[in-house]
Design an enzyme around this catalytic site. Structure first.
Site, mmCIF file in Angstrom:
data_model
loop_
_atom_site.group_PDB
_atom_site.id
_atom_site.type_symbol
_atom_site.label_atom_id
_atom_site.label_comp_id
_atom_site.label_asym_id
_atom_site.label_seq_id
_atom_site.Cartn_x
_atom_site.Cartn_y
_atom_site.Cartn_z
ATOM 1 N N ILE A 67 21.434 23.959 22.728
ATOM 2 C CA ILE A 67 22.883 24.089 22.633
ATOM 3 C C ILE A 67 23.500 22.872 21.958
ATOM 4 O O ILE A 67 24.422 23.006 21.145
ATOM 5 C CB ILE A 67 23.492 24.294 24.036
ATOM 6 C CG1 ILE A 67 23.060 25.657 24.597
ATOM 7 C CG2 ILE A 67 25.009 24.217 23.987
ATOM 8 C CD1 ILE A 67 23.413 25.877 26.052
ATOM 9 N N SER A 90 19.838 11.665 20.894
ATOM 10 C CA SER A 90 18.525 12.155 21.291
ATOM 11 C C SER A 90 17.751 11.069 22.015
ATOM 12 O O SER A 90 17.745 9.913 21.585
ATOM 13 C CB SER A 90 17.746 12.614 20.062
ATOM 14 O OG SER A 90 16.431 13.007 20.414
ATOM 15 N N SER A 142 27.922 24.237 34.067
ATOM 16 C CA SER A 142 27.335 25.556 34.334
ATOM 17 C C SER A 142 28.193 26.266 35.360
ATOM 18 O O SER A 142 28.812 25.628 36.219
ATOM 19 C CB SER A 142 25.913 25.396 34.876
ATOM 20 O OG SER A 142 25.421 26.621 35.386
ATOM 21 N N LYS A 173 25.728 19.975 39.010
ATOM 22 C CA LYS A 173 26.781 20.498 38.139
ATOM 23 C C LYS A 173 28.134 20.522 38.848
ATOM 24 O O LYS A 173 29.180 20.295 38.225
ATOM 25 C CB LYS A 173 26.402 21.890 37.629
ATOM 26 C CG LYS A 173 25.260 21.863 36.623
ATOM 27 C CD LYS A 173 25.566 20.960 35.434
ATOM 28 C CE LYS A 173 24.509 21.022 34.355
ATOM 29 N NZ LYS A 173 24.809 20.150 33.207
#
Length: 247
Positions: free
Chosen positions: A20, A41, A147, A174
Site C-alpha cells: 500500500i 524503507s 485499520s 491500531k
C-alpha cells in the site's frame, strides 16, 4: 527523475517500498503535480529499487532509509530531510506489522511488544522527529494508516465487521494508533494541520500473506486524498474510501 522546484511539496511515506505504501507513492506522484515523494524503507536497497521503478515512470521520488523501530534511524532520516529540503509537508505513517496468529490463541508479551514497537511507538517516534520540519510547512498534513480492526465500536458489536477476527495485539495497536493520531490532531489544530486516519481495508499485501480481498489501488486512495486536503478540509477523522468509520 522529475525536477524538484523550491515550492514542491515534500512527502515522506514510511514502509513505502512495497504494498500500500508503494501504491500511495505512485498515485500521489502521478496524479498531483508538485509533490516529491520520499520512499521510506527499512531496507535501503529495497527502497532504492522501489524508487527506481517509479523514476522510470517519470515520477518525482527518491529513497530514504528509515526503520521506525530504531530511533537512531528515525533521527538520521529526519536530519537527511532537513539538510536536503528544510521542511516536510506531508507525513504518511504507513509502516505496520501483524504478528498475531489469528487462531483465537492469546498473544504473548513478546508479540504485543514487537507489534506496538512498530505500529504505535514507531509512528509516535517518527511523527515527533519530523514535527520541527512539518512546522516549516505552510500546510502540514499527517496521515496514519490504521485499520477498521482498531474500531472499538466494531469490536463491541458481536456481529460487527470482522467480528470473527481475533488478533488482540494488532487490534489493540491500531486502536492505540488512532488515539495517537487524535492527540496530534488536537495539538496542532490551531496551526492548521490536517491529521487524519485512513483504513485501506482488507487489502491483498504481504502483510496478510496476500490473502486480502481488496486491491492496493483501492487501498491507497483514501490516504492519497487525505495527503492533499485543502485548508478548509477535515481533521481528526477516521475513514476509508467509502466514508467515515465508527470509533
Amino acid at each position: 527523475m522529475a525536477s524538484i522546484s523550491s515550492d514542491s511539496k515534500i512527502v515522506l511515506i514510511t514502509g513505502a517500498n512495497k504494498g500500500i505504501g508503494f501504491e500511495i507513492a505512485k498515485q500521489l506522484a502521478s496524479q498531483y503535480k508538485g509533490y516529491h515523494i520520499l520512499i521510506g524503507s527499512r531496507d535501503a536497497e529495497r527502497g532504492e529499487k522501489a524508487a527506481e521503478a517509479l523514476k522510470k515512470e517519470g515520477l518525482s521520488v527518491e529513497a530514504l532509509a528509515i526503520d521506525v523501530a530504531d530511533d537512531r534511524s528515525i533521527e538520521a532520516a529526519a536530519q537527511t530531510v532537513k539538510s536536503k529540503f528544510g521542511r516536510l509537508d506531508v507525513l504518511i505513517n504507513n509502516s505496520g506489522i501483524i504478528l498475531d496468529s489469528f487462531t483465537g490463541e492469546p498473544s504473548s508479551r513478546a508479540v504485543f511488544e514487537a507489534t506496538f514497537a512498530v505500529n504505535v511507538f514507531g509512528a509516535a517516534s517518527t511523527t515527533d522527529a519530523f514535527i520541527p520540519l512539518l512546522e516549516k510547512s505552510a500546510a502540514a498534513r499527517v496521515v496514519f494508516v490504521s485499520s477498521d480492526l482498531g474500531s472499538l465500536t466494531y469490536r463491541a458489536n458481536p456481529t460487527g465487521p470482522y467480528s470473527f477476527v481475533d488478533g488482540p495485539s494488532y487490534r489493540c495497536s491500531k486502536a492505540a494508533m488512532n488515539m495517537l493520531a487524535l492527540t496530534y490532531a488536537h495539538r496542532f489544530r490551531g496551526q492548521g494541520w490536517k491529521v487524519n486516519i485512513h483504513n485501506p481495508g482488507y487489502t491483498k499485501t504481504d502483510l496478510n500473506h496476500n490473502n486480502g480481498t481488496g486491491t492496493v489501488e483501492d487501498g491507497a486512495k483514501g490516504a492519497v486524498r487525505l495527503a492533499v486536503l485543502g485548508d478548509d478540509s477535515e481533521t481528526a477523522t477516521y475513514s476509508e474510501k467509502e466514508g467515515p468509520i465508527p470509533w
